[in-house]
Design a protein around this motif. Structure first.
Motif, short mmCIF file in Angstrom:
data_model
loop_
_atom_site.label_atom_id
_atom_site.label_comp_id
_atom_site.label_asym_id
_atom_site.label_seq_id
_atom_site.Cartn_x
_atom_site.Cartn_y
_atom_site.Cartn_z
N GLU A 206 35.78 -106.24 69.44
CA GLU A 206 35.52 -107.58 69.94
C GLU A 206 35.83 -108.64 68.89
O GLU A 206 36.42 -109.67 69.20
N THR A 207 35.43 -108.38 67.64
CA THR A 207 35.69 -109.38 66.62
C THR A 207 37.18 -109.45 66.31
O THR A 207 37.71 -110.52 66.01
N MET A 209 39.55 -109.02 68.42
CA MET A 209 40.33 -109.44 69.58
C MET A 209 40.57 -110.93 69.64
O MET A 209 41.53 -111.38 70.25
N VAL A 210 39.68 -111.72 69.03
CA VAL A 210 39.64 -113.13 69.39
C VAL A 210 41.00 -113.82 69.27
O VAL A 210 41.42 -114.54 70.15
N LEU A 211 41.69 -113.58 68.15
CA LEU A 211 42.93 -114.33 68.02
C LEU A 211 44.18 -113.47 68.10
O LEU A 211 45.29 -113.99 68.16
N HIS A 213 46.96 -110.76 69.59
CA HIS A 213 47.50 -110.44 70.91
C HIS A 213 48.21 -109.10 70.81
O HIS A 213 49.30 -108.90 71.35
N TYR A 289 40.65 -110.35 77.05
CA TYR A 289 42.01 -110.03 76.62
C TYR A 289 43.02 -110.62 77.61
O TYR A 289 44.00 -111.26 77.23
N SER A 292 43.12 -114.31 77.47
CA SER A 292 43.71 -114.79 76.25
C SER A 292 45.23 -114.60 76.28
O SER A 292 45.99 -115.42 75.77
N MET A 293 45.68 -113.53 76.95
CA MET A 293 47.12 -113.35 77.18
C MET A 293 47.66 -114.52 77.98
O MET A 293 48.74 -115.04 77.72
N ARG A 296 47.92 -117.60 75.91
CA ARG A 296 49.06 -117.54 75.00
C ARG A 296 50.36 -117.80 75.77
O ARG A 296 51.25 -118.50 75.28
N ASN B 6 28.85 -113.02 64.96
CA ASN B 6 30.16 -112.40 65.02
C ASN B 6 30.49 -111.54 63.80
O ASN B 6 31.27 -110.59 63.88
N ARG B 215 41.54 -123.19 74.03
CA ARG B 215 41.32 -121.78 73.77
C ARG B 215 39.89 -121.50 73.30
O ARG B 215 39.34 -120.42 73.49
N LEU B 218 37.45 -120.30 75.97
CA LEU B 218 37.46 -118.86 76.22
C LEU B 218 36.55 -118.13 75.24
O LEU B 218 35.76 -117.25 75.62
N ASN E 298 54.38 -111.80 78.13
CA ASN E 298 54.25 -112.55 76.89
C ASN E 298 55.39 -112.23 75.94
O ASN E 298 55.99 -113.14 75.37
#
Lengths: 361, 361, 361, 361, 361
Positions: A206-207, A209-211, A213, A289, A292-293, A296, B6, B215, B218, E298
């Motif tokens: 989870e940590t 994943m945030v930014l 891709h 996810y 966030s995709m 992006r 986090n 963003r 989210l 993407n």
């Protein structure tokens, strides 16, 4: 990952040749194994515990009428002759032993004339392989005799064996049902321990994943979801079984051990709650996810669009003045070239102002 | 955010060395702490309340046969010797105290020979750190003695202590179960208070979200969903516990306090309903965020497409007349250049008309 | 929209200063109001109904031992002195009145020594503001006395007041529980009426949605989903309360009114079914909106791609013959220009045929 | 589609003027109709059945004390005077008849002093209009009298009327509850018949969907989901009603007909299972549609990207040699033009090889 | 695939002409078949089993009062005359036989005066066609007579027939309920066997899916989900039926066979758990497929954007110097051409550095 090996072939629960077997038939339905069956006996007296390795069913008989508490542990289920002798000499119903020999059996509990049968999955984390192995634990509780069956040897019960030596008197006094509780307690604690390990992976993901891709995040979520589903298949029926064990009004679970079985129920409930909690976290992660995709993609397309929309008209304009018509008056203006540059800069500035106002970047 | 940090490492519920511990073993399973255990005693008589700090288990014994109502509050669970003395002198079963010393224990309720044991999570909002700390509250209710255990000191019970001084007679009359109710009531009111704070964030987010495509929205949804899941893990089993407390037919909850326990049940139900409500709002927000991203992508792509589709043929045309063939009759037409401009304007107008008709902008 | 005002600040359910209040303390926990409390009394005899406005708690006492049926309606909950007098003179337990003064209380039902307490949310559609106001209705049913509490005056009960005048004898005969039923029936009918209004908006939205890609549709779905969630928070606990009212074996609900309470249950079940139905429709609409966005994106991108893929090679070709190399034989061919046109038309036709075959348009 | 007419206005369940009506008031709450109420009586003796049309409530009275089995069917609910006479002469409680006159009533069952009241939705497929009409069927079962109420005449019961003539003796022997069963059985069989028709559409859609990307598929899924939700609103409460009918220990359902009512329960369960099954299929279809849209978008964009990425650098290169600088040495190379072609072909081949390797097409 | 044939027309559960049939009418409602009905009798004595083929109902009668255990198997349900004779001579209620002749019947269990009726779906995997055929198995258990009905002959029961010969004495001793158990056990084992086959396909799909973006994967998921839904329709009501069989306190299931029926329940629970597990895996797979499509989009768009954003300004620049203005000073600079190249390389390098920093590739 822990449980699910991506390259492992699917192992069927039911083979066609085992359909229609009599419930009274003692046939091993797991993967056949060549090693000898290992049998260990713990003789728990008022003062001390004696451990012995035995090799035949007859030796068991000698323990049968002992006034001590006897724990017989059998690793290996494929010896059909041995099972038949157990059935005959210890009066364990054949249907029960038939279930012991079926590794695909569901966690269950059944009372019979002179005992209680309990079966659930045991999960053992192997630190070297960093993998969890799964086995079936069958427990048969009789008056002063407790038999445990496993397909493969496992060292999960070592803490119980140590306590057996330290608190011999307590085990002797509280009987087979307390010993069974101690074993089941270890099994369920291991469920929680393994769920904890999965939980750590899920929260690390989870940590991360945030930014990012990264496509591998998707794969990890996939594997973890599969593992959570797999654990659910083993843990949820075990809860059902523990709950009917607590509700059961049987002579083989004495009232003084009742509170321990209630604690088992609390522990297995905790395991199921963890399972649901991680399931929800993973579902959440997949959603995030995905969103966030799509955020992006928005950013990528906004960039492309800003660039294209600014340059497309400009490229058209320079194209116009690249044409070779004989009669194109602008080409012969003294400052024609510079005027065109001016117009193009104006257009570009207008576009930029527009996108800025619309908060595109 | 409030609960979920986090960067905090995952804290496992079960350490490998604690698997297989005897339920009769008094071992502290939380994070060890060097400070002394703090013990405070409230002696509630018919007329007044006396508060005292005590330092050893022997001092407790002197209160044991008091005809007053005694509330003993113990902050710190790591003193195993003290626990053993409590078990021996006050006849609290070791299994109960073993659960008190396990901070990962599930909210539960258990009746024993001379008392009732209740355990649930306590949530304390720290205004300075703007963070919620979570602790385990264990309550042991006996005839005229109520013991509360916490890992760390907490000021949540101050309102109860004040009411104790103001309504001493009522507390004396209604007994340990009313005192326990007062404490549990504060705990559950704090659940609702913390849910309220989360709710405010969720509703603020919703109004922000409508037109923004940030963003960070989210990320906020993600964190809030995680927090709601975390709260659910503590609040839902607490509800289960409160419900079995209400249904329990025990001597330690007198009929005159029954209505209060029913009110507790109403409050914890309200907390769970809030939890589900916020869960639904967040799920909804994620859906809306996702759909709004996809609407925005539509708009971006529509803009790019309109621009491209209009200019691509025009750029092709000007490219054609930029070719250097010797024999290109159009180039030498007197009004060739202007005719091309005319054709291009016609094409652009046609395209615009088409897009307008299709309601692309 | 009806219920949810986008710009309204979040109103917390629990203020920090109200945590730890005694259940015996009569403190108003809502928004304080300066207006006087309004009290109206209906004295229902065998023949006629007398309506009177009263101003002090003492006046109520005179009605206490009347042989008529008394309905006392109190609008305004902030007069703590009045509440204390009600508690003392009419022997209503303080815990009950404490709940009456808590507007955040959950719909509930409680039997006490000489009566029955019922509380639920009342929803009133204000046609001028086109908005729904929500209030808490508390009903205390005693032998020949029914007290209703509301924070603000509301005209929802006017039809009951009219029936009271028309069928005085029936109301007198059927008692306080029939009067309470009549009031609850109106409350639940208003739930259905408001759900109906939402339903109309939802179905209108659905027909609008089919071909449009308006961003405002997304906002409308969002608001409607929020409103359905809000209504669920009030209606679902009300159903729970009504159901335990029907199951209750109390002296305060006589068997001759039992069938009416069963009808209440049918009505509230209908409300909950409507709620679930609209929830499903909205969820469906969001899915359809999302899928329709993605269909539209497909169409947009297909158009862009068709145009680009046809013109990109053509533009390249014309670029080639715009180069200024000294030695480019094709440029000097007599029909070079026309041949290039031919080639380009062939390519374009081929592309069009390909896209037609693939059913891109 | 069958049930849901896209252009039909929303019909509210509750009109403002009907809120607060007395449960004892016989007011028709449906759409008023001018036609006369149609009443038909079937007099079922041991040997034969006599059918008669009657016009007034008095005529019914003559059948009241008949020793035959009487079935009275009433089409049309708006004659309030008739209802009042039924209430008085046949001793049917007014609350029951008040429910009969409320078309928005929920499927329900209620026992009264001298009979049993059952109400559910009836669905009738009209082959000409290819549409399903929905009506409310109310059944009142008394000792030797069965009354059925419908808003509009319907021919669904014709098979029962035929069986009545063929097996008169059996109907006479088994009583009103068997006749009621026969009617309810037809109603539920029609549910299944209509679900079957929907199911056919759903499965047809599924086979159509696989390769198509037609926007009309989305619309069809939408409509079908709406219809399934609508059917659920009628069928699920009907199941609840049938289940409480089976569990009911009433004098009006004799033990010899019990098995028939159990079969009704099986049938309505089958209907609900079909409903859930089709709901799942549709949800699945929507998911697949959505995923297939996103697959198609991938394909479209891959095509655009391949074309663009190949031609963009080539177009840049030909642009370079279209510049008009005085000093561009390459332009004067003898084979410059052919070298550039070579370079461009190499670039294009390299790109194609790269995309091929990455499996883009 | 196994169950669901994409091109098979929808088979309705209820034909219009069958609506309103009397429950006492023996009419075959399946697809009519011309072959003769096949009847086989197994006469199970204490020592041996005799198998015989019979052709008329009268022959059955001779077995009726045998002191042996009789198993009569009937393949083919369309002989209405035979059914009538069975009803009359063996006193099986017509309602039961009416259900036997309805292939769309729901799995059910019904006790009647002199026996027990059980019905569920039988699934038979045909290895040649690689397809599963589904049939209805009806079992009528009477004192010493067990009748099984199937629409088509099936070889699933061969293992039971073999065991019958091997353990004749046991079958004779344990009675019709043990024989019925043996048949039901085979049926449920086949459920698990078929679920296993589906499971293998599902797990194979999962490993295939990770890197592929094949449209056929979507189709496979779709088909498998449909099959899982189909199986659920048959297996879930069968579980319900088995569970009420275990709970039933009937003379026709003797206590000595009770444990076997409990095992049946464990097996059908295992089947339902597998069903839910595979349902979850497929749902997961669809989610992953969808997310992986969006990841790929993407990547595609990032590539297009990088290429476009780099080349669009360069193409604009070369366009500028392709213009034909008379007065363009840069064109006559000595190193103008090379300066432009330098500027363009700088721009491209800057862009690349920017994208690298943003981690676009």
């Amino acid at each position: 990952m822990l449980l699910f090996d991506n390259n492992m072939p699917h192992t069927p629960l039911k083979r066609q040749e085992d359909i229609g077997l009599s419930p009274y038939e003692l046939k091993f339905r797991g993967r056949h194994r060549s090693e000898d069956v290992q049998m260990t006996v713990f003789e728990i007296g008022a003062e001390d515990v004696q451990e012995a390795t035995i090799h035949s069913a007859e030796e068991i008989l000698s323990y049968k009428d002992s006034d001590k508490l006897i724990w017989l542990n059998i690793d290996g289920l494929h010896n059909e002759a041995l099972m038949r002798e157990l059935a005959e000499n210890l009066h364990i119903p054949t249907e029960i032993l038939s279930d012991v020999m079926e590794p695909a059996t569901r966690p269950q509990m059944e009372e019979f004339d002179n005992g209680l049968f309990v079966s659930l999955k045991i999960m053992q984390f192997n630190e070297k392989l960093h993998q969890v192995s799964i086995d079936n634990l069958s427990i048969v509780m009789m008056n002063n005799l407790l038999i445990t069956f496993l397909e493969e040897e496992c060292n999960q019960f070592n803490p119980v064996k140590e306590r057996l030596k330290k608190h011999t008197r307590r085990f002797r006094a509280l009987g087979t049902d307390y010993l069974a509780f101690a074993l089941l307690d270890v099994v369920i604690d291991n469920y929680i321990f393994i769920l904890d390990m999965l939980g750590e992976k899920i929260e690390t993901l989870e940590t991360k994943m945030v930014l990012s891709h990264d496509r591998r995040i998707l794969e990890s979520i996939n594997l973890l979801k599969h593992e959570i589903s797999d654990l659910g298949r083993y843990i949820k029926p075990a809860r059902e079984m523990i709950m009917s064990l607590v509700k059961l009004d049987s002579d083989f679970i004495t009232s003084k051990n009742n509170k321990h079985y209630k604690e088992l129920q609390d522990n297995i409930n905790l395991a199921v709650e963890l399972l649901d909690y991680y399931h929800e976290l993973l579902y959440n992660e997949l959603n995030i996810y995905h969103s966030s995709m799509s955020t992006r993609l928005n950013d990528i397309m906004a960039l492309l669009t800003v660039f294209s929309v600014i340059f497309i008209p400009l490229t058209f304009i320079v194209g116009v003045y690249g044409m070779n018509f004989d009669n194109m008056p602008e080409l012969h203006l003294r400052h024609g070239y510079f005027i065109v540059w001016g117009v193009m800069l104006l257009i570009a500035a207008g576009m930029l102002w527009y996108f800025k106002k619309k908060k595109w970047f």
